[in-house]
Design a protein around this motif. Structure first.
Motif, PDB file in Angstrom:
ATOM      1  N   PRO A 157      -5.427  -3.433  -2.579  1.00  0.00           N
ATOM      2  CA  PRO A 157      -4.473  -2.681  -3.401  1.00  0.00           C
ATOM      3  C   PRO A 157      -3.632  -3.638  -4.242  1.00  0.00           C
ATOM      4  O   PRO A 157      -3.338  -4.741  -3.798  1.00  0.00           O
ATOM      5  CB  PRO A 157      -3.606  -1.944  -2.375  1.00  0.00           C
ATOM      6  N   PRO A 158      -3.201  -3.257  -5.483  1.00  0.00           N
ATOM      7  CA  PRO A 158      -3.554  -1.987  -6.105  1.00  0.00           C
ATOM      8  C   PRO A 158      -5.007  -1.970  -6.546  1.00  0.00           C
ATOM      9  O   PRO A 158      -5.484  -2.939  -7.097  1.00  0.00           O
ATOM     10  CB  PRO A 158      -2.611  -1.914  -7.304  1.00  0.00           C
ATOM     11  N   ALA A 159      -5.689  -0.870  -6.291  1.00  0.00           N
ATOM     12  CA  ALA A 159      -7.114  -0.774  -6.590  1.00  0.00           C
ATOM     13  C   ALA A 159      -7.346  -0.777  -8.091  1.00  0.00           C
ATOM     14  O   ALA A 159      -6.458  -0.522  -8.888  1.00  0.00           O
ATOM     15  CB  ALA A 159      -7.681   0.504  -5.968  1.00  0.00           C
ATOM     16  N   GLY A 160      -8.596  -1.036  -8.441  1.00  0.00           N
ATOM     17  CA  GLY A 160      -8.952  -1.017  -9.853  1.00  0.00           C
ATOM     18  C   GLY A 160      -8.800  -2.381 -10.476  1.00  0.00           C
ATOM     19  O   GLY A 160      -8.770  -3.397  -9.805  1.00  0.00           O
ATOM     20  N   GLY A 161      -8.694  -2.413 -11.766  1.00  0.00           N
ATOM     21  CA  GLY A 161      -8.660  -3.683 -12.467  1.00  0.00           C
ATOM     22  C   GLY A 161      -7.579  -3.743 -13.514  1.00  0.00           C
ATOM     23  O   GLY A 161      -6.950  -2.749 -13.860  1.00  0.00           O
ATOM     24  N   ILE A 162      -7.359  -4.947 -13.992  1.00  0.00           N
ATOM     25  CA  ILE A 162      -6.391  -5.195 -15.042  1.00  0.00           C
ATOM     26  C   ILE A 162      -7.121  -5.914 -16.155  1.00  0.00           C
ATOM     27  O   ILE A 162      -7.830  -6.893 -15.913  1.00  0.00           O
ATOM     28  CB  ILE A 162      -5.232  -6.071 -14.545  1.00  0.00           C
ATOM     29  N   SER A 163      -6.973  -5.443 -17.362  1.00  0.00           N
ATOM     30  CA  SER A 163      -7.637  -6.067 -18.496  1.00  0.00           C
ATOM     31  C   SER A 163      -6.613  -6.363 -19.570  1.00  0.00           C
ATOM     32  O   SER A 163      -5.731  -5.556 -19.847  1.00  0.00           O
ATOM     33  CB  SER A 163      -8.729  -5.142 -19.055  1.00  0.00           C
ATOM     34  N   SER A 164      -6.716  -7.529 -20.159  1.00  0.00           N
ATOM     35  CA  SER A 164      -5.820  -7.869 -21.266  1.00  0.00           C
ATOM     36  C   SER A 164      -6.630  -8.553 -22.347  1.00  0.00           C
ATOM     37  O   SER A 164      -7.517  -9.342 -22.060  1.00  0.00           O
ATOM     38  CB  SER A 164      -4.690  -8.797 -20.802  1.00  0.00           C
ATOM     39  N   ASP A 165      -6.352  -8.211 -23.581  1.00  0.00           N
ATOM     40  CA  ASP A 165      -7.059  -8.796 -24.711  1.00  0.00           C
ATOM     41  C   ASP A 165      -6.006  -9.235 -25.716  1.00  0.00           C
ATOM     42  O   ASP A 165      -5.374  -8.400 -26.357  1.00  0.00           O
ATOM     43  CB  ASP A 165      -8.009  -7.765 -25.317  1.00  0.00           C
ATOM     44  N   THR A 172       6.004   1.528 -10.726  1.00  0.00           N
ATOM     45  CA  THR A 172       7.045   2.345 -11.361  1.00  0.00           C
ATOM     46  C   THR A 172       7.674   3.322 -10.362  1.00  0.00           C
ATOM     47  O   THR A 172       8.819   3.729 -10.529  1.00  0.00           O
ATOM     48  CB  THR A 172       6.445   3.138 -12.540  1.00  0.00           C
ATOM     49  N   ASN A 173       6.933   3.660  -9.316  1.00  0.00           N
ATOM     50  CA  ASN A 173       7.455   4.541  -8.266  1.00  0.00           C
ATOM     51  C   ASN A 173       8.208   3.679  -7.250  1.00  0.00           C
ATOM     52  O   ASN A 173       7.614   2.832  -6.588  1.00  0.00           O
ATOM     53  CB  ASN A 173       6.306   5.283  -7.576  1.00  0.00           C
ATOM     54  N   PRO A 174       9.520   3.869  -7.086  1.00  0.00           N
ATOM     55  CA  PRO A 174      10.301   3.013  -6.173  1.00  0.00           C
ATOM     56  C   PRO A 174       9.919   3.169  -4.703  1.00  0.00           C
ATOM     57  O   PRO A 174      10.336   2.366  -3.867  1.00  0.00           O
ATOM     58  CB  PRO A 174      11.742   3.470  -6.415  1.00  0.00           C
ATOM     59  N   ALA A 175       9.102   4.161  -4.394  1.00  0.00           N
ATOM     60  CA  ALA A 175       8.669   4.335  -3.005  1.00  0.00           C
ATOM     61  C   ALA A 175       7.678   3.258  -2.575  1.00  0.00           C
ATOM     62  O   ALA A 175       7.452   3.056  -1.383  1.00  0.00           O
ATOM     63  CB  ALA A 175       8.050   5.714  -2.822  1.00  0.00           C
ATOM     64  N   PHE A 176       7.090   2.569  -3.548  1.00  0.00           N
ATOM     65  CA  PHE A 176       6.105   1.531  -3.246  1.00  0.00           C
ATOM     66  C   PHE A 176       6.741   0.154  -3.435  1.00  0.00           C
ATOM     67  O   PHE A 176       7.600  -0.051  -4.310  1.00  0.00           O
ATOM     68  CB  PHE A 176       4.883   1.661  -4.152  1.00  0.00           C
ATOM     69  N   ASP A 177       6.328  -0.781  -2.585  1.00  0.00           N
ATOM     70  CA  ASP A 177       6.861  -2.144  -2.652  1.00  0.00           C
ATOM     71  C   ASP A 177       6.153  -2.957  -3.747  1.00  0.00           C
ATOM     72  O   ASP A 177       5.002  -2.702  -4.103  1.00  0.00           O
ATOM     73  CB  ASP A 177       6.667  -2.855  -1.311  1.00  0.00           C
ATOM     74  N   THR A 178       6.882  -3.966  -4.237  1.00  0.00           N
ATOM     75  CA  THR A 178       6.288  -4.923  -5.170  1.00  0.00           C
ATOM     76  C   THR A 178       5.312  -5.829  -4.418  1.00  0.00           C
ATOM     77  O   THR A 178       5.614  -6.310  -3.323  1.00  0.00           O
ATOM     78  CB  THR A 178       7.382  -5.771  -5.828  1.00  0.00           C
ATOM     79  N   THR A 179       4.133  -6.023  -4.983  1.00  0.00           N
ATOM     80  CA  THR A 179       3.136  -6.906  -4.380  1.00  0.00           C
ATOM     81  C   THR A 179       2.735  -7.974  -5.389  1.00  0.00           C
ATOM     82  O   THR A 179       3.061  -7.883  -6.580  1.00  0.00           O
ATOM     83  CB  THR A 179       1.885  -6.120  -3.934  1.00  0.00           C
ATOM     84  N   SER A 180       2.040  -8.978  -4.903  1.00  0.00           N
ATOM     85  CA  SER A 180       1.601 -10.046  -5.802  1.00  0.00           C
ATOM     86  C   SER A 180       0.202 -10.505  -5.408  1.00  0.00           C
ATOM     87  O   SER A 180      -0.217 -10.372  -4.258  1.00  0.00           O
ATOM     88  CB  SER A 180       2.572 -11.227  -5.769  1.00  0.00           C
ATOM     89  N   PHE A 181      -0.490 -11.037  -6.377  1.00  0.00           N
ATOM     90  CA  PHE A 181      -1.834 -11.591  -6.181  1.00  0.00           C
ATOM     91  C   PHE A 181      -1.816 -13.050  -6.637  1.00  0.00           C
ATOM     92  O   PHE A 181      -1.312 -13.367  -7.712  1.00  0.00           O
ATOM     93  CB  PHE A 181      -2.850 -10.796  -7.001  1.00  0.00           C
TER      94      PHE A 181
END
Length: 258
Positions: A61-69, A161-170
């Motif tokens: 988590p977070p699932a999925g991917g991040i793309s930047s161009d 953006t939802n404060p119910a979830f904690d900040t995570t890092s990769f």
């Protein structure tokens, strides 16, 4: 420049091969010489105005991917640092080349469910031996084989953006060692101008990396101006993610010969 540079000129200052063998520093072909025991050298600092595309696919988590161009005009504001240099040397039929690129980037992006802040430090080093089958240096075909080393340190912070979830890092800090093989072809267009096309691939530590470039050289009294375009695509696996980095764009430099 991962880009090998071929030029068609003769240097006034020649270094004997027996002195070079003891201190062989990864370098590749440069000029025309009549004595097979003599070497010609070039050092070429250059600027690669690379646009950058990155994909991060995570299995955690977070699932999925991040793309930047990001195009070059935008990437300038995010550069933490950059350094690039190409070195070459060759006698009649044999030579070596080395190319080093350092690129440091920082970026942030807003997605539908979270905000990201990312830092990317990339070091790319290439070292290869070159064989020129023809009688004329830096005309026609060259083939080469060697090592491509990629060092990537990436940190991505995920702020939901939802404060119910904690900040995570990769965080990912890995090195990849590939066996590289490729070829190039040089057309002498005139007494001063030449054009070199190069293509290569590497495999081993990565899931596959390939590189292509086109470089024109314009000979001057002390070396040559270099103009071209380069494309690099690297697929970098890790235990909990896959990173795909694509760099592409024009390059310019000057090769000092001796």
């Amino acid at each position: 420049m991962n880009t090998a540079i071929n030029c068609n000129w003769t240097s006034r200052n020649i270094v004997r091969r027996d002195a070079l063998v003891a201190a062989l520093v990864a370098v590749c072909p440069l000029a025309h010489a009549d004595d097979s025991d003599r070497w010609e050298w070039m050092v070429a600092p250059y600027a690669w105005a690379a646009s950058l595309h990155t994909d991060l696919q995570r299995t955690q988590p977070p699932a999925g991917g991040i793309s930047s161009d990001t195009g070059f005009n935008n990437i300038l504001d995010k550069l933490d640092g950059v350094f690039q240099v190409h070195v070459e040397g060759q006698n009649e039929h044999w030579g070596t080349f080395a190319d080093f690129t350092y690129l440091g980037l920082a970026n942030q992006h807003d997605y539908a469910r979270f905000h990201t802040e990312s830092d990317l430090d990339t070091r790319l080093f290439e070292l290869a031996a070159v064989w020129s089958p023809g009688d004329d240096r830096f005309r026609g075909w060259d083939v080469f084989a060697g090592l491509r080393y990629i060092d990537v340190n990436m940190t991505v912070k995920f702020d939901p953006t939802n404060p119910a979830f904690d900040t995570t890092s990769f965080k990912s800090g890995q090195t990849f060692n590939d066996f590289m093989v490729g070829g190039r072809y040089t057309w002498p267009l005139s007494d001063r101008w030449a054009l070199t096309l190069r293509g290569d691939t590497s495999f081993g530590g990565t899931d596959g990396t390939w590189n292509a470039s086109a470089v024109a050289s314009y000979r001057t009294g002390n070396g040559a101006w270099l103009f071209g375009y380069r494309y690099l695509d690297a697929k970098l696996p890790s235990s909990d993610s896959d990173i795909n980095i694509v760099m592409y764009g024009p390059l310019i430099g000057y090769g000092f010969t001796f």
